[in-house]
Design a protein around this motif. Sequence first.
Motif, PDB file in Angstrom:
ATOM      1  N   GLY A  25      26.972 -38.255 -11.442  1.00 25.35           N
ATOM      2  CA  GLY A  25      25.913 -37.361 -10.993  1.00 25.35           C
ATOM      3  C   GLY A  25      24.806 -38.158 -10.336  1.00 25.35           C
ATOM      4  N   ALA A  26      23.877 -37.446  -9.725  1.00 27.91           N
ATOM      5  CA  ALA A  26      22.750 -38.113  -9.068  1.00 27.91           C
ATOM      6  C   ALA A  26      21.534 -38.016  -9.974  1.00 27.91           C
ATOM      7  CB  ALA A  26      22.469 -37.460  -7.723  1.00 27.91           C
ATOM      8  N   VAL A  27      21.036 -39.174 -10.395  1.00 24.86           N
ATOM      9  CA  VAL A  27      19.859 -39.202 -11.255  1.00 24.86           C
ATOM     10  C   VAL A  27      18.738 -39.894 -10.483  1.00 24.86           C
ATOM     11  CG1 VAL A  27      20.489 -41.398 -12.361  1.00 24.86           C
ATOM     12  CG2 VAL A  27      19.069 -39.767 -13.593  1.00 24.86           C
ATOM     13  N   ASN A  34      25.593 -29.860 -21.245  1.00 30.71           N
ATOM     14  CA  ASN A  34      25.300 -30.477 -19.950  1.00 30.71           C
ATOM     15  C   ASN A  34      24.649 -29.498 -18.989  1.00 30.71           C
ATOM     16  OD1 ASN A  34      26.071 -33.142 -20.283  1.00 30.71           O
ATOM     17  ND2 ASN A  34      28.226 -32.692 -19.950  1.00 30.71           N
ATOM     18  N   SER A  35      25.148 -28.287 -18.946  1.00 29.99           N
ATOM     19  CA  SER A  35      24.588 -27.305 -18.027  1.00 29.99           C
ATOM     20  C   SER A  35      23.523 -26.445 -18.693  1.00 29.99           C
ATOM     21  CB  SER A  35      25.699 -26.391 -17.488  1.00 29.99           C
ATOM     22  OG  SER A  35      26.668 -27.145 -16.815  1.00 29.99           O
ATOM     23  N   ALA A  36      23.617 -26.295 -20.011  1.00 29.21           N
ATOM     24  CA  ALA A  36      22.735 -25.362 -20.705  1.00 29.21           C
ATOM     25  C   ALA A  36      21.337 -25.920 -20.917  1.00 29.21           C
ATOM     26  CB  ALA A  36      23.353 -24.986 -22.057  1.00 29.21           C
ATOM     27  N   ASN A  37      21.236 -27.249 -21.036  1.00 30.32           N
ATOM     28  CA  ASN A  37      19.952 -27.865 -21.382  1.00 30.32           C
ATOM     29  C   ASN A  37      19.453 -28.786 -20.283  1.00 30.32           C
ATOM     30  OD1 ASN A  37      20.566 -28.369 -24.963  1.00 30.32           O
ATOM     31  ND2 ASN A  37      19.817 -26.593 -23.859  1.00 30.32           N
ATOM     32  N   SER A  52      18.597 -35.218 -16.943  1.00 24.51           N
ATOM     33  CA  SER A  52      19.494 -34.052 -17.016  1.00 24.51           C
ATOM     34  C   SER A  52      20.906 -34.294 -16.511  1.00 24.51           C
ATOM     35  CB  SER A  52      18.869 -32.869 -16.269  1.00 24.51           C
ATOM     36  OG  SER A  52      17.640 -32.524 -16.855  1.00 24.51           O
ATOM     37  N   PRO A  53      21.125 -35.169 -15.512  1.00 23.65           N
ATOM     38  CA  PRO A  53      22.522 -35.365 -15.077  1.00 23.65           C
ATOM     39  C   PRO A  53      23.365 -36.179 -16.067  1.00 23.65           C
ATOM     40  CG  PRO A  53      20.961 -35.913 -13.336  1.00 23.65           C
ATOM     41  CD  PRO A  53      20.179 -35.808 -14.604  1.00 23.65           C
ATOM     42  N   TRP A  75      17.175 -32.257 -19.840  1.00 23.72           N
ATOM     43  CA  TRP A  75      16.963 -33.417 -20.723  1.00 23.72           C
ATOM     44  C   TRP A  75      15.926 -34.324 -20.077  1.00 23.72           C
ATOM     45  CZ3 TRP A  75      21.347 -37.544 -21.850  1.00 23.72           C
ATOM     46  CH2 TRP A  75      20.860 -38.511 -22.732  1.00 23.72           C
ATOM     47  N   PHE A  76      14.758 -34.390 -20.693  1.00 27.79           N
ATOM     48  CA  PHE A  76      13.687 -35.272 -20.215  1.00 27.79           C
ATOM     49  C   PHE A  76      13.474 -36.388 -21.235  1.00 27.79           C
ATOM     50  CE2 PHE A  76      11.430 -31.290 -18.333  1.00 27.79           C
ATOM     51  CZ  PHE A  76      12.302 -31.283 -17.268  1.00 27.79           C
TER      52      PHE A  76
END
Lengths: 240, 99
Positions: A36-38, A143-146, A62-63, A148-149
């Motif tokens: 993914g792209a972070v 992964n999709s539901a939350n 988040s990714p 993440w910071f």
Amino acid sequence: MADTESSPTPESFLKRSPLYRALRSRGARFMETEGGAVADSFGNGDESENLAVREMAICDLSPLPRHGFKGKGALEWLRKQGVAIGNEDNRAYTQPGGSLVARLAPTEALILGNLSSENALSAQLEGDWSIDTAPDCYAVPRNSANFWFLITGLHAPNMFAKLCGIDLRLHKFPVNAIAQTSVARSVAIIIRADLGAVPAFHLLGDSASALYMLDCLEDAMGEFGGKPVGISAVRRAMKS
Amino acid sequence: MKIMLCPLNGPRNISEFVCRGDVVDRPDPTACSDEAWADYVFMQDNVAGIVREWWYHVATAYWFIAERNTVTDEIVRTYPASEIFHPPVDHGTDSGGRS
């Protein structure tokens, strides 16, 4: 730090943060991590982001992979897979590979990947799990539901005090403590996981509220000079 | 802000909780009358004094039981449902489908 020319665009990945447009508008440059792209940096120089991490910063993770398991047999199944989980609820347990396993209840755990390198524990458990072989253990895809910071810096407890009723001062909320509570009137999970000597808190919540939460956090951290940083600054803090 | 003691999460603002009504024995849905079932589903005793209620912590989707004085709104005690339900609530396998 990735330069603009070689920085991949989030659109070139299937896995993106719900905030990638917002982060780009703030100057984010992206890198590929775990497919993914972070956000890698925000173009203000390493020293500026290093200082922000120590004082007050937000990093969007988040990714990165994360996964949950729930049910009467969830913790037992995880232990059979070699995951080390203690007996205390609302406590995170660091695994040998650096992943963090958060025991949310006697019947639920959340696995967060290691930030310093690619780590397969979350994906491995997700792949190993089957409804047929894990009795009373149910997968909770996050992964999709939350979102993440990671909220970092000495001012983080004071910033959270504006948004959250839990006392997150460092002498009251120890490393690996968890609070499942309300942040900016939105349901959230807070996990303290310092980066060496730098106070740091994972914050997870409903991905549909990610942009709202980013706005709230940036507003709250404004008086402390807080700003978004890339994952490279976080990784540097982990090594220092 | 009023504080409630969650058995799982500790003291929390009351705004994080929802009261879901009296703890009452469920009649057998396959054997009871419609009146008894309607009474179970819809009616509350509205006692003035200490009652036993289901409460729900929204952030963790955690259900527990609280004893509360409805006259003073004082929360006397909170505890996990497992303290009075052994084993945990059996929702049955009857074809009525209620749970």
